[in-house]
Design a protein around this motif. Sequence first.
Motif, PDB file in Angstrom:
ATOM      1  N   VAL A 230       1.246  -1.482   0.474  1.00  0.00           N
ATOM      2  CA  VAL A 230      -0.107  -0.154  -0.358  1.00  0.00           C
ATOM      3  C   VAL A 230       0.982   1.166  -0.006  1.00  0.00           C
ATOM      4  CG1 VAL A 230      -1.432   1.313   1.499  1.00  0.00           C
ATOM      5  CG2 VAL A 230      -2.187  -1.493   0.866  1.00  0.00           C
ATOM      6  N   LYS A 231       1.961   1.407   0.745  1.00  0.00           N
ATOM      7  CA  LYS A 231       2.435   1.998   1.296  1.00  0.00           C
ATOM      8  C   LYS A 231       3.578   2.702  -0.754  1.00  0.00           C
ATOM      9  CE  LYS A 231       6.187   4.205   3.995  1.00  0.00           C
ATOM     10  NZ  LYS A 231       7.170   4.794   5.397  1.00  0.00           N
ATOM     11  N   ALA A 232       4.331   1.236  -0.841  1.00  0.00           N
ATOM     12  CA  ALA A 232       4.823   1.129  -2.718  1.00  0.00           C
ATOM     13  C   ALA A 232       4.065   1.860  -3.285  1.00  0.00           C
ATOM     14  CB  ALA A 232       5.302   0.464  -3.087  1.00  0.00           C
ATOM     15  N   GLY A 233       2.553   1.901  -3.735  1.00  0.00           N
ATOM     16  CA  GLY A 233       1.630   2.316  -4.144  1.00  0.00           C
ATOM     17  C   GLY A 233       1.770   4.004  -4.125  1.00  0.00           C
ATOM     18  N   ARG A 234       1.205   3.829  -2.756  1.00  0.00           N
ATOM     19  CA  ARG A 234       1.703   5.575  -2.897  1.00  0.00           C
ATOM     20  C   ARG A 234       2.446   6.227  -3.442  1.00  0.00           C
ATOM     21  NH1 ARG A 234       0.603   5.472   2.811  1.00  0.00           N
ATOM     22  NH2 ARG A 234      -1.471   4.349   2.394  1.00  0.00           N
ATOM     23  N   GLU A 235       3.744   5.420  -2.711  1.00  0.00           N
ATOM     24  CA  GLU A 235       4.613   6.198  -2.989  1.00  0.00           C
ATOM     25  C   GLU A 235       5.174   6.548  -4.758  1.00  0.00           C
ATOM     26  OE1 GLU A 235       7.997   4.908  -1.634  1.00  0.00           O
ATOM     27  OE2 GLU A 235       8.090   5.698   0.010  1.00  0.00           O
ATOM     28  N   PHE A 236       4.967   5.904  -5.343  1.00  0.00           N
ATOM     29  CA  PHE A 236       4.692   5.710  -7.261  1.00  0.00           C
ATOM     30  C   PHE A 236       3.999   6.671  -7.254  1.00  0.00           C
ATOM     31  CE2 PHE A 236       2.828   2.850 -11.331  1.00  0.00           C
ATOM     32  CZ  PHE A 236       4.230   4.520 -11.947  1.00  0.00           C
ATOM     33  N   GLY A 237       2.111   6.916  -6.466  1.00  0.00           N
ATOM     34  CA  GLY A 237       0.891   7.445  -7.149  1.00  0.00           C
ATOM     35  C   GLY A 237       2.132   9.063  -6.858  1.00  0.00           C
ATOM     36  N   VAL A 238       3.257   9.416  -5.846  1.00  0.00           N
ATOM     37  CA  VAL A 238       2.708  10.829  -5.173  1.00  0.00           C
ATOM     38  C   VAL A 238       4.340  10.895  -6.888  1.00  0.00           C
ATOM     39  CG1 VAL A 238       4.389  11.428  -3.874  1.00  0.00           C
ATOM     40  CG2 VAL A 238       2.810  10.732  -2.940  1.00  0.00           C
ATOM     41  N   TRP A 239       5.403  10.641  -6.828  1.00  0.00           N
ATOM     42  CA  TRP A 239       5.952   9.968  -7.996  1.00  0.00           C
ATOM     43  C   TRP A 239       5.375  10.363  -9.015  1.00  0.00           C
ATOM     44  CZ3 TRP A 239       6.737   7.554 -12.545  1.00  0.00           C
ATOM     45  CH2 TRP A 239       8.171   8.493 -13.546  1.00  0.00           C
ATOM     46  N   VAL A 240       4.454   9.840 -10.294  1.00  0.00           N
ATOM     47  CA  VAL A 240       3.575  10.633 -11.113  1.00  0.00           C
ATOM     48  C   VAL A 240       3.416  11.628 -10.520  1.00  0.00           C
ATOM     49  CG1 VAL A 240       1.738   9.773 -12.623  1.00  0.00           C
ATOM     50  CG2 VAL A 240       3.397   8.125 -11.770  1.00  0.00           C
TER      51      VAL A 240
END
Length: 629
Positions: A230-240
């Motif tokens: 969940v945190k990794a997906g959130r970080e990916f979304g923040v990067w995008v």
Amino acid sequence: MDDETAEIELLEQNLRKTRQISQRMTSILSSFDTRLIKVEKSILPLYNASQMLGRRGKNIESAVQKIDEIKSNQEGIAAEEALILRGPQPGRIDEYKDVVERVNAGLVFGSLERETRDTARLVETGAKKLTQMYTKLVAEASSGTPINGTEFQLTSFPPAQMSALGPLVEFLRTLPLPATHPSHPAAAAIQASLKEAQKGYADMRGAWAKKCLELYGRRVVERSETLDGVKAGREFGVWVDNLLVVAEEEYNLLVELAPLATAGEMETTFAALISPLIDLFTSTLGSISALIKKSINKHTFLALSSHANLSLCQGKWDDFMCRRAGRTENELKDGLHSIRASCLRSFPELIADIRLAANGKGGELSTGLHDITISTIKYLERIPEVQSAATSALYTLGDGNWRMGDGVQIGKAPVKGDSDENAVLEHFMFDVVNAVIGTLQTLSRTGKRPSFGSIFLINNISYLRTRLLVKPQADILPLLSKPTQDIINSNFRTAKAAYFDSNLSPLMQTLQEEKDKGKAAIKEKFTRFFDVLEEVSERHKLARVLQDDREGREQMADEVVKMVVPSLQRFQQKYGGKDFSRNPQKYIKMSSDEVENHIRGFYAESDGKVVPVAERVENNRLIQAGWSR
């Protein structure tokens, strides 16, 4: 009379004298006029010659003045040409722009005495020199090392270059172009120079933007392999989202710094500028997708979280990466479809993996918590964090289509009106819980010793019930429908009854009255009771019941005590008081209070000591041996 006559004679004499004088004067004047005519005839050629010389003198003087003027103009033209050919110098940009503007104005209005072709070439040279300066300033602003901290920070455009580029761009936008000056001989060449400079701007700024983001993109991919999904997906979304922030900032800069600011040129330039960003996004998304597909069960929540967080960026992506760039391709939308496909695949595979665990191929089975119980609880507890993505994906998959092997056609679209998205999620949660309970029941029956199997079942079902219903560690209770809660509670009661039946029923059976009430029979019953009690005690030393649930153990101890001790007390009161033996302590090894304490010891708190690995392995071996004996 005589006087009058005398006066008349006097007058006549005067008249005769006057007439004589007049004749003499007339003769003299005639002679003088003749002489004047002779003089005029003599002087006239000289006068004509002097008039011609005067005109020639004036012409010579005018010619000399014109020569001086032309000489001065030529010196100024040579100076302008030298200045333009040398290019703009630091601190003299305004002077250079004034010269170019003056030469261009002379070409447009025909006020300069030079060849039109040469003048046009000079204006073109000046424009090229200015575009070269523009490119140099952009290159300086797009070089160096970006900010690479742990958190992304937008690297702003250097103020020095920005202040220098502002007036320069403003002047470049005033240069003649075919659209505004169709007859200008240098318009086409100037437009070509500006297009080349603008293309260079897009290439340099696009490469710089990618350089600012690619380190963070690699970090997102690397952390996705080890970080919580969940945190990794959130970080990916923040990067995008940061990528879109960079794109928005670059678009605003382009609006200010583009020499060609027409709508078509802006779209083309911005499309070229964001091309490296799109390539970076595509490669990063490809790495994340490959990681998810490699192990969908391990990275289910990475897929769900990525889908949820990327969906939040769809609006800005459509605006900056598609509409403002004049593009029809939508890489984010395609990536969301790819990730959603992995999400859809994960749901049936989860159910299948839970059922597959019933085969018991996960290694030696003990009475503790099974891996499938722990993993399922972790899975369900994470659902609220990705509820929107999970709900949407399940609704797309179709209600019940995750139950592979149950006669359900996978991929069948949901029938509108059958159920809403929340109901579909509740149905999925029910099926997951039902599947794990079924697997635990199957595993509990794999051994030949029901007593160990019942302990395994009560431990796992109780843990399931505690984490989901009694003391949930996540906001999961609203997602569990009443049928789901009922099936958990019902199976908990069933597991508890099976535990009592397999572990305590033999103990209670020793106290049942029989037809033979002789001393030998009573002795046998007491002996058998304490022997079975010892077996139960040894069993509970190997197989701890509800080890991580203190309240559950205390409640279990109370129930067992209430079940066993009153029956023992009644039996002792009825038969223990008789003289059935000379040495009753030989058969009645404990009092009822001691039996109660002994039973409570089955469920006592562990001493907290760390059990060596070898001892834990031996305990598991003994349990396994006892289970399958």
